[in-house]
Write an enzyme that holds these catalytic residues in place. Structure first.
Site, PDB file in Angstrom:
ATOM      1  CE  LYS A  75      81.214  51.127  36.743  1.00 51.86           C
ATOM      2  NZ  LYS A  75      79.990  52.091  36.467  1.00 51.86           N
ATOM      3  CB  THR A 124      74.329  40.099  47.086  1.00 50.18           C
ATOM      4  OG1 THR A 124      74.256  40.548  48.255  1.00 50.18           O
ATOM      5  CG2 THR A 124      74.832  38.729  47.343  1.00 50.18           C
ATOM      6  N   GLY A 175      78.343  41.411  43.186  1.00 55.73           N
ATOM      7  CA  GLY A 175      79.557  40.970  44.090  1.00 55.73           C
ATOM      8  C   GLY A 175      79.926  39.592  43.739  1.00 55.73           C
ATOM      9  CD  GLU A 181      78.503  47.852  51.894  1.00 52.39           C
ATOM     10  OE1 GLU A 181      77.658  47.292  51.974  1.00 52.39           O
ATOM     11  OE2 GLU A 181      78.584  49.151  51.383  1.00 52.39           O
ATOM     12  CB  CYS A 183      73.762  48.132  51.855  1.00 49.62           C
ATOM     13  SG  CYS A 183      74.934  49.016  52.708  1.00 49.62           S
ATOM     14  CD  GLU A 186      69.857  44.871  49.229  1.00 50.69           C
ATOM     15  OE1 GLU A 186      70.434  45.468  50.090  1.00 50.69           O
ATOM     16  OE2 GLU A 186      70.531  44.261  48.490  1.00 50.69           O
TER      17      GLU A 186
END
Length: 496
Positions: A191, A245, A248, A265, A299, A398
């Protein structure tokens, strides 16, 4: 800003114009409910194409096709044939590299010259590297203590893998995910990000041309709802995700409840340390590319810079000067070094951090807070903040944009403490002429990767990934191959 944009090649233009389908079971089909969504050109904000919006029925169909291939034609192939198919896919990507570089530039905003120089060669080499692994996946005979017993292990594919890739390196991330899974003998439902679906659909056409059995690779375009349906599907054995994150963590929780294998990741807020004895020319060049490459949308962006006080003002001044001269413009213009951000959403996000940094008292030494409503594409110039504090949002979070924060330090221990003061742990850098200092700091920095007198070096054979909130597991190398394999232990009684 550059404005001399050449026309698309005939191949790329024809691909963008034609009707697009989900790739399920070796066929391109519309979404079961007929829904579509639009993808846009970040350089102009113009509509590019409509692609299918995969729903639950499409997820069911793709997972079923992947399972059928795993239990059937793909699973029955000898390792050497899997290897040859991966080689053929690498050849086809290479033959169509110019077209794919244009599609990536058009859909994601990364300069076409960067795609040609980096993303496409990296994707090709990933398929080539993993094409050598199928014939080298071996079990072992184990000398157990039981008499008259043969004990050995088999390495078997994990099964059906859901692979969810980000928008910042669409084709390269597809290769990072597909190559090891296919080398291990798994089947895949891929995807792509909703912002950049086109190169994955073009790659699906090359998978078809290469001759992979139907269902081995399936491609579903959609948004986070599509990804969530894949993560939750009972027919999926493993999930591989690259992205934020926040997402994730959600995937890890869902997978954990179902005891599914995962590799994640995730994000980074990566420190880059320049010691007093560093080669400043090399450090300036490395720091500049480390943060501003791909307009900071990576990243492993070197987004926190810590420089020894004796070199700080000179280095910051040189970086600010270089940032002011940066060539920012449309992705198809070959004079462009830095393209637009990928979307209006990302533009608003980065703009918000720039405003927040100024409001918090940081000094904007380079760049500017862009307009609230951009005209044309989503352009943000390289920015550099000084006079920061560890608690500022621009220091801790980030940003995923071309925003560098810089601060001086006096002692090496202080630099290490500043570098490690983050929930992330993806990458870190050290610039020094001292071999002892370099390797001592490499051991002290809490990150999955450390770059010494360089930034973002890479090779398909070298593991890539982080610690803490930067992820679980590794991409690339044998470490990622192993993530797609299960070990089965076989016991045999040899007694008469």
């Amino acid at each position: 800003m550059n404005s001399s944009v050449p026309p698309l090649s005939a191949g790329a233009a024809a691909f963008v114009r034609r009707a697009h389908g989900l790739y399920i079971g070796g066929a391109f089909v519309p979404a079961a409910d007929g829904r579509t969504f639009a993808t846009y050109d970040p350089s102009t904000a113009a509509h590019l194409a409509d692609v299918p919006y995969a729903g639950p029925a499409d997820v069911d169909a793709a997972v079923a096709a992947a399972r059928s291939a795993l239990d059937g034609a793909w699973g029955a192939l000898p390792a050497l044939v899997r290897s040859r198919l991966l080689v053929r896919l690498a050849e086809l990507v290479e033959e169509n590299a110019a077209e794919l570089a244009e599609i990536e530039a058009l859909d994601g905003g990364k300069p076409v010259s960067v795609n040609e120089a980096m993303d496409l060669p990296a994707a090709i080499e990933h398929f080539r590297y993993y094409s050598g692994w199928p014939t080298k996946i071996e079990g072992a005979t184990i000398p157990v203590y039981l008499p008259d017993t043969l004990c050995y292990t088999r390495k078997e594919p994990v099964g059906v893998c859901a692979q969810i890739i980000p928008w910042n390196y669409p084709l390269m991330m597809a290769a990072w995910k597909l190559a090891p899974a296919l080398a291990a003998g798994c089947t895949v439902v891929l995807k792509p990000a909703e912002q950049t679906p086109l190169s994955a659909l073009r790659l699906a056409e090359l998978v078809e041309e290469a001759g992979f059995p139907p269902g081995t690779v399936n491609v579903l375009t959609g948004d986070g709802t599509t990804g969530a349906a894949l993560v939750d599907h009972d027919g999926v054995d493993k999930i591989a995700f690259t992205g934020s994150t926040e997402v994730g963590r959600e995937i890890a929780a869902r997978a954990g409840a179902r005891l599914k294998r995962v590799t994640l990741e995730l994000g980074g807020k990566n420190p880059n340390i320049v010691l007093a004895d560093a080669d400043l020319d090399a450090a300036v060049a490395g720091a500049f590319d480390g943060i501003y490459f791909n307009s900071g949308q990576t990243c492993i962006a070197a987004s926190r810079l810590y420089v020894h006080r004796s070199r700080y003002e000179e280095m910051v001044g040189r970086l600010a000067e270089a940032a002011a001269k940066a060539e920012v413009g449309p992705a198809l213009d070959r004079a462009t070094r830095f393209g637009p951000l990928v979307s209006a959403e990302q533009y608003d996000r980065v703009r918000g951090y720039l405003r927040d940094g100024v409001a918090a008292g940081a000094t904007l030494r380079a760049g500017e807070v862009p307009a609230e409503s951009p005209e044309g594409g989503y352009y943000v110039r390289p920015a550099l903040f000084t006079d920061i504090t560890p608690g500022m949002r621009i220091t801790r979070e980030e940003i995923f944009g071309p925003v560098l924060v810089a601060a001086p330090f006096d002692e090496t221990d202080e630099a290490v403490a500043l570098a490690n003061d983050t929930p992330y742990g993806l990458a870190a850098g050290v610039w020094t002429r001292s071999l002892a200092q370099a390797h001592t700091l490499a051991a002290r920095l809490r990150s999955g990767m450390v770059y010494l007198n360089s930034w973002a070096s890479g090779d398909p054979a070298a593991p890539f990934g982080g610690v803490k909130a930067s992820g679980i597991g590794r991409e690339m190398g044998q470490a990622n191959l192993d993530a797609y394999l299960e070990t089965k232990t076989v016991w045999t009684n040899l007694a008469p």
